[in-house]
Scaffold this active site. Structure first.
Site, short mmCIF file in Angstrom:
data_model
loop_
_atom_site.label_atom_id
_atom_site.label_comp_id
_atom_site.label_asym_id
_atom_site.label_seq_id
_atom_site.Cartn_x
_atom_site.Cartn_y
_atom_site.Cartn_z
N CYS A 1 -6.26 0.02 7.47
CA CYS A 1 -6.03 0.55 6.13
C CYS A 1 -7.18 1.46 5.74
O CYS A 1 -8.33 1.02 5.65
CB CYS A 1 -5.88 -0.59 5.12
SG CYS A 1 -5.56 0.01 3.46
N ASP B 1 0.51 3.75 1.82
CA ASP B 1 0.54 4.33 3.16
C ASP B 1 1.97 4.59 3.62
O ASP B 1 2.84 3.73 3.57
CB ASP B 1 -0.14 3.35 4.14
CG ASP B 1 -0.46 3.98 5.49
OD1 ASP B 1 0.50 4.44 6.16
OD2 ASP B 1 -1.62 4.01 5.87
N ARG C 1 3.25 4.80 6.42
CA ARG C 1 3.73 4.09 7.60
C ARG C 1 4.18 2.65 7.28
O ARG C 1 4.66 1.94 8.16
CB ARG C 1 2.64 4.05 8.67
CG ARG C 1 2.20 5.43 9.11
CD ARG C 1 0.89 5.41 9.84
NE ARG C 1 -0.22 5.08 8.97
CZ ARG C 1 -1.48 4.96 9.38
NH1 ARG C 1 -1.78 5.13 10.64
NH2 ARG C 1 -2.46 4.64 8.53
N HIS D 1 -2.05 -4.11 5.39
CA HIS D 1 -1.75 -3.65 6.74
C HIS D 1 -3.01 -3.34 7.50
O HIS D 1 -4.07 -3.12 6.91
CB HIS D 1 -0.80 -2.44 6.70
CG HIS D 1 -1.43 -1.19 6.13
ND1 HIS D 1 -2.03 -0.23 6.92
CD2 HIS D 1 -1.55 -0.76 4.86
CE1 HIS D 1 -2.48 0.75 6.13
NE2 HIS D 1 -2.20 0.44 4.89
N CYS E 1 0.84 -1.19 0.00
CA CYS E 1 0.00 0.00 0.00
C CYS E 1 0.88 1.24 0.00
O CYS E 1 2.02 1.22 0.47
CB CYS E 1 -0.88 -0.03 1.26
SG CYS E 1 -2.08 1.32 1.35
#
Lengths: 211, 204
Positions: B67, B8, B10, B64, B6
Site C-alpha cells: 500500500c 487503490d 487494483r 492491501h 483503499c
C-alpha cells in the site's frame, strides 16, 4: 452468529482469483508492481453502483472515492487527499463525479428539508451523517420544488447535487493548479448520473481548463 | 456487507469478490483505508449502512499489500494534505518494533497493524457502539487483500459483545413473558444500559 455473507465473498474471491490466473497467469504479480489508472471516480457508497462492474473495468483501471451521496466538500480532508493524490501523484486525466437515481442520501436530505420547513423550531440531531449531509440539505432548501412529484423532486435533487459537487471539484486546489499551469497534464472533470432502472450512465456536464 | 477500503485502483471491492450490484455497500478513501474518529465522511457511511435503511450485518475494513499510503506514512513529516491525513497511521507505525525486518516485511507488519487499528476505531464509532448497545448483531471484520495473489486473508473479527447479547436476551425474555404490560421499569433499565454502554465505549 452467522458470517455466511462474508464467507460467500471470501469463497467468491478465491474462485475469481483462480479464474483470473487461469486466463492471465501473471496478472496479479504484474498488478502488484504498480498502478496507472486514467480515471478517478467519486461516487456514492450505494451497493447498486459498483464502479468497476457497471463500467466492465478491471483492477488497475479506476481510482475510487465513494461516500454517502457522492459529496465533494472543500473542507473534507478525505476527499481532498484522494483528489490530490489522484491528480498529482497517480496522474489521472479524468475526474468523474457520479450520482445516481433513487439515491438514499438525497432522499434523506429531501425529507430533512421538508421536516425543517414543517417544524421551524426543530433542529437536526448532531450525528456524523447529519453533519455530512448538511450542505446537501441546505442546497435542497434553496431549490424550488413546488409542483414536483416526489420522484421528480428526487431527480432534481440528484442532478443539481451532481452539478454542485462538480463545481466544488473545479474550485479545489489540485484542479485549479492543474488548469492554471499549461505544462500540467490535462485533466477534465465530468458530472455523470447512473440510472439504476436502465443500468446506463448519462453525462450531465463536462469541464476542462478552457471552460 | 459494508466494505471500507483503499482508493487503490487494483483493489476494487466488487471485482475481487465477483459481486453483483446490490451486494456490497462501499466506502473508499486514500491512505490505507483509514477510519478516523474525527472524519464525518467515513463515520457517516456505517451510520447509514447499519441503519434500517440499508441494514448491513458486517462491516469489513480491507487493507492491501504494497500500500503506497502505508509506505508514505512510514516516512512522513506532515507538511502537506496527504501527510496530514496519514498522521494517525504515522504515529501507529512509530509504536511498532520493526527492527530486524527488511522493507517488505516491515510494510506487511505496518499494513496488518493499520487494519487492526481501523477495526478498533470502527468498533468505537458511534454507529457501531449504538448498534451493539441496542443488541444489533453487526460484526466488524479486518481483511487483507494480497495484490500479488489476488486473495483476501482474514485477520480479525469482532462481534456483538457478550454483555450486550445478555442484555438483549433479557429484553426479549421479558417481552415474551409480559407482552401486554407497560414494562416501564424494564424499559428504563435497558435505556440506561444503552446510554452507559455508549458513553463508556464510544471514542470521545
Amino acid at each position: 452468529m452467522s458470517h455466511e455473507s462474508t464467507q460467500i465473498l471470501l469463497n467468491a474471491n478465491e474462485e475469481w482469483a483462480q479464474s483470473v490466473i487461469k486466463d492471465i497467469p501473471d496478472f496479479f504479480t504484474q498488478s502488484a508492481t504498480g498502478q496507472s489508472p486514467k480515471v478517478l471516480w467519486i461516487g456514492c457508497s450505494d451497493s447498486r453502483v459498483p464502479e468497476s462492474v457497471i463500467t466492465a473495468s478491471k483492477p488497475g483501471d479506476i481510482f475510487v472515492h465513494r461516500n454517502i451521496a457522492n459529496q465533494f466538500h472543500l473542507n473534507d480532508d478525505s476527499a481532498l487527499s484522494v483528489l490530490t493524490y489522484a491528480v498529482k501523484v497517480v496522474g489521472v486525466e479524468h475526474v468523474v463525479l457520479v450520482g445516481h437515481t433513487n439515491c438514499g442520501g438525497a432522499a434523506a436530505c429531501l425529507k430533512a428539508a421538508e421536516d425543517a420547513a414543517a417544524n421551524t423550531g426543530a433542529s437536526q440531531p448532531d450525528t456524523p451523517l447529519t453533519r455530512w449531509l448538511s450542505p446537501l440539505i441546505a442546497h435542497v432548501q434553496s431549490l424550488d420544488l413546488s409542483g414536483c412529484s416526489t420522484s421528480e423532486a428526487l431527480n432534481k435533487v440528484v442532478e443539481t447535487n451532481i452539478i454542485m459537487q462538480v463545481d466544488n471539484i473545479c474550485k479545489s486546489e489540485p484542479i485549479t493548479t492543474a488548469w492554471a499551469n499549461p505544462n500540467s497534464k490535462k485533466v477534465t472533470v465530468h458530472g455523470w448520473v447512473y440510472d439504476l432502472s436502465r443500468g446506463r450512465i448519462d453525462e450531465l456536464v463536462c469541464r476542462d481548463a478552457q471552460a | 456487507v459494508l466494505w471500507i477500503g483503499c482508493s487503490d485502483s487494483r483493489v476494487r471491492a466488487s471485482g475481487v469478490t465477483a459481486s453483483m450490484p446490490g451486494d456490497i455497500f462501499t466506502h473508499q478513501n486514500i491512505i490505507a483505508n483509514q477510519f478516523h474518529s474525527f472524519d464525518d465522511n467515513a463515520n457517516s457511511v456505517p451510520s447509514f449502512a447499519v441503519s434500517e435503511a440499508v441494514g448491513v450485518d458486517h462491516v469489513v475494513p480491507v487493507g492491501h499489500s504494497i500500500c503506497g499510503g502505508v509506505q508514505a506514512a512510514a516516512g512522513a513529516e506532515p507538511n502537506n494534505l496527504i501527510e496530514r491525513w496519514s498522521i494517525p497511521l504515522t504515529e501507529l507505525i512509530r509504536t511498532l518494533d520493526l527492527s530486524g525486518l527488511d522493507e517488505s516485511e516491515a510494510l506487511e507488519v505496518a499494513t496488518e497493524a493499520s487494519i487492526n487499528k481501523q477495526v478498533e476505531n470502527i468498533c468505537s464509532s458511534e454507529p457501531i457502539v449504538t448498534a451493539w448497545a441496542a443488541g444489533r448483531r453487526v460484526s466488524v471484520h479486518g481483511w487483507l487483500y494480497d495484490l500479488a495473489t489476488g486473495r483476501i486473508r482474514k485477520l480479525v473479527v469482532r462481534s456483538l459483545p457478550y454483555i450486550c447479547s445478555v442484555f438483549d436476551a433479557f429484553k426479549k425474555y421479558f417481552v415474551s413473558v409480559h407482552p401486554t404490560s407497560p414494562l416501564l421499569l424494564t424499559n428504563i433499565c435497558f435505556s440506561l444500559f444503552k446510554k452507559l454502554y455508549v458513553h463508556l465505549n464510544k471514542y470521545h
